[in-house]
Design a protein around this motif. Structure first.
Motif, PDB file in Angstrom:
ATOM      1  N   GLU A 109      -6.651   5.580 -51.499  1.00 19.26           N
ATOM      2  CA  GLU A 109      -6.100   6.115 -50.254  1.00 19.26           C
ATOM      3  C   GLU A 109      -4.724   5.526 -49.977  1.00 19.26           C
ATOM      4  O   GLU A 109      -4.456   4.376 -50.319  1.00 19.26           O
ATOM      5  CB  GLU A 109      -7.016   5.780 -49.073  1.00 19.26           C
ATOM      6  N   ARG A 110      -3.873   6.339 -49.380  1.00 22.87           N
ATOM      7  CA  ARG A 110      -2.613   5.814 -48.865  1.00 22.87           C
ATOM      8  C   ARG A 110      -2.366   6.453 -47.503  1.00 22.87           C
ATOM      9  O   ARG A 110      -2.799   7.578 -47.242  1.00 22.87           O
ATOM     10  CB  ARG A 110      -1.447   6.086 -49.821  1.00 22.87           C
ATOM     11  N   MET A 111      -1.716   5.703 -46.638  1.00 21.53           N
ATOM     12  CA  MET A 111      -1.439   6.187 -45.293  1.00 21.53           C
ATOM     13  C   MET A 111       0.072   6.293 -45.102  1.00 21.53           C
ATOM     14  O   MET A 111       0.803   5.340 -45.372  1.00 21.53           O
ATOM     15  CB  MET A 111      -2.044   5.244 -44.241  1.00 21.53           C
ATOM     16  N   LEU A 112       0.528   7.470 -44.675  1.00 22.21           N
ATOM     17  CA  LEU A 112       1.957   7.704 -44.504  1.00 22.21           C
ATOM     18  C   LEU A 112       2.250   8.123 -43.065  1.00 22.21           C
ATOM     19  O   LEU A 112       1.484   8.888 -42.467  1.00 22.21           O
ATOM     20  CB  LEU A 112       2.444   8.795 -45.459  1.00 22.21           C
ATOM     21  N   LYS A 113       3.360   7.644 -42.559  1.00 21.30           N
ATOM     22  CA  LYS A 113       3.787   8.036 -41.221  1.00 21.30           C
ATOM     23  C   LYS A 113       4.371   9.443 -41.267  1.00 21.30           C
ATOM     24  O   LYS A 113       5.080   9.805 -42.201  1.00 21.30           O
ATOM     25  CB  LYS A 113       4.838   7.052 -40.701  1.00 21.30           C
ATOM     26  N   LEU A 114       4.080  10.235 -40.241  1.00 20.31           N
ATOM     27  CA  LEU A 114       4.638  11.577 -40.140  1.00 20.31           C
ATOM     28  C   LEU A 114       5.819  11.544 -39.172  1.00 20.31           C
ATOM     29  O   LEU A 114       5.716  10.982 -38.074  1.00 20.31           O
ATOM     30  CB  LEU A 114       3.577  12.557 -39.632  1.00 20.31           C
ATOM     31  N   ASN A 115       6.932  12.149 -39.605  1.00 21.33           N
ATOM     32  CA  ASN A 115       8.085  12.161 -38.713  1.00 21.33           C
ATOM     33  C   ASN A 115       7.872  13.162 -37.576  1.00 21.33           C
ATOM     34  O   ASN A 115       6.895  13.910 -37.547  1.00 21.33           O
ATOM     35  CB  ASN A 115       9.390  12.439 -39.486  1.00 21.33           C
ATOM     36  N   ASN A 116       8.803  13.189 -36.649  1.00 18.13           N
ATOM     37  CA  ASN A 116       8.632  14.004 -35.437  1.00 18.13           C
ATOM     38  C   ASN A 116       8.540  15.494 -35.743  1.00 18.13           C
ATOM     39  O   ASN A 116       7.769  16.219 -35.095  1.00 18.13           O
ATOM     40  CB  ASN A 116       9.788  13.739 -34.458  1.00 18.13           C
ATOM     41  N   THR A 117       9.323  15.961 -36.718  1.00 24.50           N
ATOM     42  CA  THR A 117       9.317  17.389 -37.050  1.00 24.50           C
ATOM     43  C   THR A 117       7.961  17.819 -37.582  1.00 24.50           C
ATOM     44  O   THR A 117       7.405  18.841 -37.161  1.00 24.50           O
ATOM     45  CB  THR A 117      10.400  17.703 -38.103  1.00 24.50           C
ATOM     46  N   VAL A 118       7.417  17.042 -38.521  1.00 22.84           N
ATOM     47  CA  VAL A 118       6.114  17.368 -39.097  1.00 22.84           C
ATOM     48  C   VAL A 118       5.027  17.273 -38.028  1.00 22.84           C
ATOM     49  O   VAL A 118       4.140  18.143 -37.944  1.00 22.84           O
ATOM     50  CB  VAL A 118       5.777  16.432 -40.277  1.00 22.84           C
ATOM     51  N   THR A 119       5.085  16.234 -37.208  1.00 20.51           N
ATOM     52  CA  THR A 119       4.082  16.049 -36.154  1.00 20.51           C
ATOM     53  C   THR A 119       4.066  17.233 -35.197  1.00 20.51           C
ATOM     54  O   THR A 119       2.999  17.758 -34.856  1.00 20.51           O
ATOM     55  CB  THR A 119       4.375  14.749 -35.369  1.00 20.51           C
ATOM     56  N   ALA A 120       5.247  17.663 -34.756  1.00 21.01           N
ATOM     57  CA  ALA A 120       5.333  18.784 -33.810  1.00 21.01           C
ATOM     58  C   ALA A 120       4.773  20.063 -34.426  1.00 21.01           C
ATOM     59  O   ALA A 120       4.045  20.819 -33.765  1.00 21.01           O
ATOM     60  CB  ALA A 120       6.784  18.991 -33.383  1.00 21.01           C
ATOM     61  N   THR A 121       5.096  20.300 -35.695  1.00 22.06           N
ATOM     62  CA  THR A 121       4.625  21.517 -36.374  1.00 22.06           C
ATOM     63  C   THR A 121       3.108  21.486 -36.550  1.00 22.06           C
ATOM     64  O   THR A 121       2.428  22.494 -36.346  1.00 22.06           O
ATOM     65  CB  THR A 121       5.312  21.672 -37.748  1.00 22.06           C
ATOM     66  N   LEU A 122       2.568  20.332 -36.949  1.00 22.90           N
ATOM     67  CA  LEU A 122       1.112  20.211 -37.099  1.00 22.90           C
ATOM     68  C   LEU A 122       0.394  20.427 -35.771  1.00 22.90           C
ATOM     69  O   LEU A 122      -0.645  21.095 -35.710  1.00 22.90           O
ATOM     70  CB  LEU A 122       0.762  18.833 -37.664  1.00 22.90           C
ATOM     71  N   ASN A 123       0.946  19.866 -34.699  1.00 25.09           N
ATOM     72  CA  ASN A 123       0.328  20.041 -33.386  1.00 25.09           C
ATOM     73  C   ASN A 123       0.358  21.511 -32.963  1.00 25.09           C
ATOM     74  O   ASN A 123      -0.597  22.016 -32.370  1.00 25.09           O
ATOM     75  CB  ASN A 123       1.028  19.173 -32.346  1.00 25.09           C
ATOM     76  N   ASP A 124       1.471  22.207 -33.275  1.00 23.03           N
ATOM     77  CA  ASP A 124       1.553  23.641 -32.978  1.00 23.03           C
ATOM     78  C   ASP A 124       0.479  24.402 -33.743  1.00 23.03           C
ATOM     79  O   ASP A 124      -0.184  25.284 -33.195  1.00 23.03           O
ATOM     80  CB  ASP A 124       2.937  24.192 -33.361  1.00 23.03           C
ATOM     81  N   TYR A 125       0.320  24.058 -35.025  1.00 22.24           N
ATOM     82  CA  TYR A 125      -0.692  24.737 -35.835  1.00 22.24           C
ATOM     83  C   TYR A 125      -2.095  24.480 -35.277  1.00 22.24           C
ATOM     84  O   TYR A 125      -2.915  25.406 -35.149  1.00 22.24           O
ATOM     85  CB  TYR A 125      -0.624  24.259 -37.289  1.00 22.24           C
ATOM     86  N   LEU A 126      -2.376  23.233 -34.914  1.00 21.74           N
ATOM     87  CA  LEU A 126      -3.719  22.886 -34.426  1.00 21.74           C
ATOM     88  C   LEU A 126      -4.032  23.569 -33.094  1.00 21.74           C
ATOM     89  O   LEU A 126      -5.192  23.853 -32.790  1.00 21.74           O
ATOM     90  CB  LEU A 126      -3.847  21.366 -34.295  1.00 21.74           C
ATOM     91  N   ARG A 127      -2.987  23.858 -32.300  1.00 22.06           N
ATOM     92  CA  ARG A 127      -3.209  24.582 -31.042  1.00 22.06           C
ATOM     93  C   ARG A 127      -3.634  26.027 -31.317  1.00 22.06           C
ATOM     94  O   ARG A 127      -4.414  26.610 -30.575  1.00 22.06           O
ATOM     95  CB  ARG A 127      -1.945  24.567 -30.184  1.00 22.06           C
ATOM     96  N   PHE A 128      -3.077  26.602 -32.385  1.00 19.55           N
ATOM     97  CA  PHE A 128      -3.363  28.005 -32.712  1.00 19.55           C
ATOM     98  C   PHE A 128      -4.534  28.147 -33.686  1.00 19.55           C
ATOM     99  O   PHE A 128      -5.068  29.245 -33.863  1.00 19.55           O
ATOM    100  CB  PHE A 128      -2.131  28.670 -33.333  1.00 19.55           C
ATOM    101  N   ARG A 129      -4.913  27.047 -34.347  1.00 24.04           N
ATOM    102  CA  ARG A 129      -5.955  27.105 -35.374  1.00 24.04           C
ATOM    103  C   ARG A 129      -7.249  27.686 -34.812  1.00 24.04           C
ATOM    104  O   ARG A 129      -7.661  27.336 -33.713  1.00 24.04           O
ATOM    105  CB  ARG A 129      -6.220  25.688 -35.892  1.00 24.04           C
ATOM    106  N   PRO A 130      -7.884  28.609 -35.556  1.00 22.59           N
ATOM    107  CA  PRO A 130      -9.129  29.215 -35.065  1.00 22.59           C
ATOM    108  C   PRO A 130     -10.196  28.165 -34.761  1.00 22.59           C
ATOM    109  O   PRO A 130     -10.327  27.184 -35.484  1.00 22.59           O
ATOM    110  CB  PRO A 130      -9.573  30.112 -36.229  1.00 22.59           C
TER     111      PRO A 130
END
Length: 362
Positions: A237-258
């Motif tokens: 396993e490795r853990m990586l920090k997500l920058n602001n752009t990726v974080t915002a896009t993932l959160n947008d996707y999770l809001r719309f995710r079925p």
């Protein structure tokens, strides 16, 4: 046709293949499962073994009688490609009951045998015969004799194919232009999913096999910081920090995710149109679609998820990042693997050639 269960941890189609092997070979796969090898690795071994066992069956050679010549002829036969047999479960309506019932069908398709594929098949057979010697099914390893007799092919070190920063931006922007240009009526969550996938590849350099396994709980929040846990090769396993752009896009996707995904895939991060886990093939298709939309130059026209991994490595080194840091981000077990990117990024070499500029003018 009923599927024999070798292990419930294996997909049904892989169980189907492994169940055809002798019991000692099935034990080999159970050992792999116990060692927590990835499902994709196990599947690759299953396909490689099936190809080899089909060959020796056709030649009427038992596993005990396999020798260096047998192996040489096998590799020669598949040198330029081979037919792969896959088993697919489909559902048909029973005319009597009116219910959908599962049935297995067999499909074959031609596969090119790439250099990486050839290396993997050699590694697969090497592991198999070592295991059979270890458990005393065989008293000698024919793979060792084969490799001792083989001419060593010259290793070809190719410069990794990658996108420039400008090309990577065009790929990102192509998600929006694709949906606008085609006036596509796809659901918003699919567009946001595709953008999140591309940004994750370009900002973490993860492998497609690692992306495929991501779950919603792979994303960890610590205050305003988001990190992603990636399960790499060998269960590391490795853990990586997500920058602001990726974080915002993932959160947008999770809001719309079925919300109503398949119960089996309830925790899967990326879903397909049927609300099941998006497959490796599906992820690759996403990248291919937007590469075409971005109208990238010829050298970038065949960009794959793995080449987006090359892109991140190259961009990081171009920014002057430490080679050891890049190794840890990519999850390379050896820094020698990471060093292939230094052949691409070599400012001293560039400066040396620039100094010839005046000399070359006539």
């Amino acid at each position: 046709m009923k599927t024999s269960i070798v292990s419930r941890r294996l997909p049904e189609n892989i169980n189907f293949i492994v169940a055809q092997f002798p019991e000692d070979i099935q034990e080999f796969f159970l050992e792999m499962i116990s060692a927590e090898r990835s499902i994709q690795t196990i599947a690759n071994y299953a396909y490689d073994f099936a190809l080899f066992f089909d060959y020796i069956k056709e030649k009427d050679v038992s596993i005990e009688d396999v020798n260096a010549r047998t192996i040489k002829r096998f590799f020669r036969q598949i040198e330029h490609g081979y037919e792969r047999t896959v088993h697919v479960k489909i559902y048909k309506i029973n005319a009597s009951t009116g219910r959908k019932e599962p049935t297995w069908i067999t499909r074959t398709h031609f596969r090119e045998n790439s250099q990486a594929g050839k290396r993997r098949k050699r590694a697969s057979l090497r592991s198999l015969f070592r295991y059979l010697v270890k458990i005393r099914v065989l008293d000698r390893d024919p793979m060792e004799e084969y490799e001792d007799q083989s001419l060593k092919s010259r290793s070809k070190q190719r410069v990794p194919v990658f996108l420039t920063k400008e090309e990577a931006l065009r790929l990102i922007q192509s998600v929006q232009t694709y949906h606008k240009r085609k006036n596509i009526k796809s659901k918003k969550w699919q567009e946001m999913r595709d953008l999140a996938i591309i940004l994750l590849f370009l900002n973490t350099g993860m492998r497609v096999s690692e992306m495929f396994q991501l779950n919603q709980n792979s994303i960890q929040k610590d205050g305003d910081t988001y990190r992603i846990i990636i399960l790499g090769k060998g269960g590391k396993e490795r853990m990586l920090k997500l920058n602001n752009t990726v974080t915002a896009t993932l959160n947008d996707y999770l809001r719309f995710r079925p919300e109503h995904s398949s119960p089996k895939e309830l925790n899967a991060l990326f879903l397909n149109k049927n609300h099941s886990r998006l497959s490796r093939k599906g992820i690759t298709a996403v990248i291919k679609k937007y590469v075409q939309e971005a109208n990238l130059p010829p050298k970038a026209a065949n960009i794959s998820p793995h080449k987006l991994r090359h892109t991140l490595a190259t961009l990081l080194l171009s920014n002057g990042e430490n080679l050891r840091v890049v190794q840890e981000i990519l999850g390379h077990s050896s820094i020698q693997t990471t060093q292939i990117y230094t052949h691409v990024i070599n400012s001293e070499k560039d400066d040396a050639l620039d100094r010839l500029d005046g000399f070359s003018q006539i």
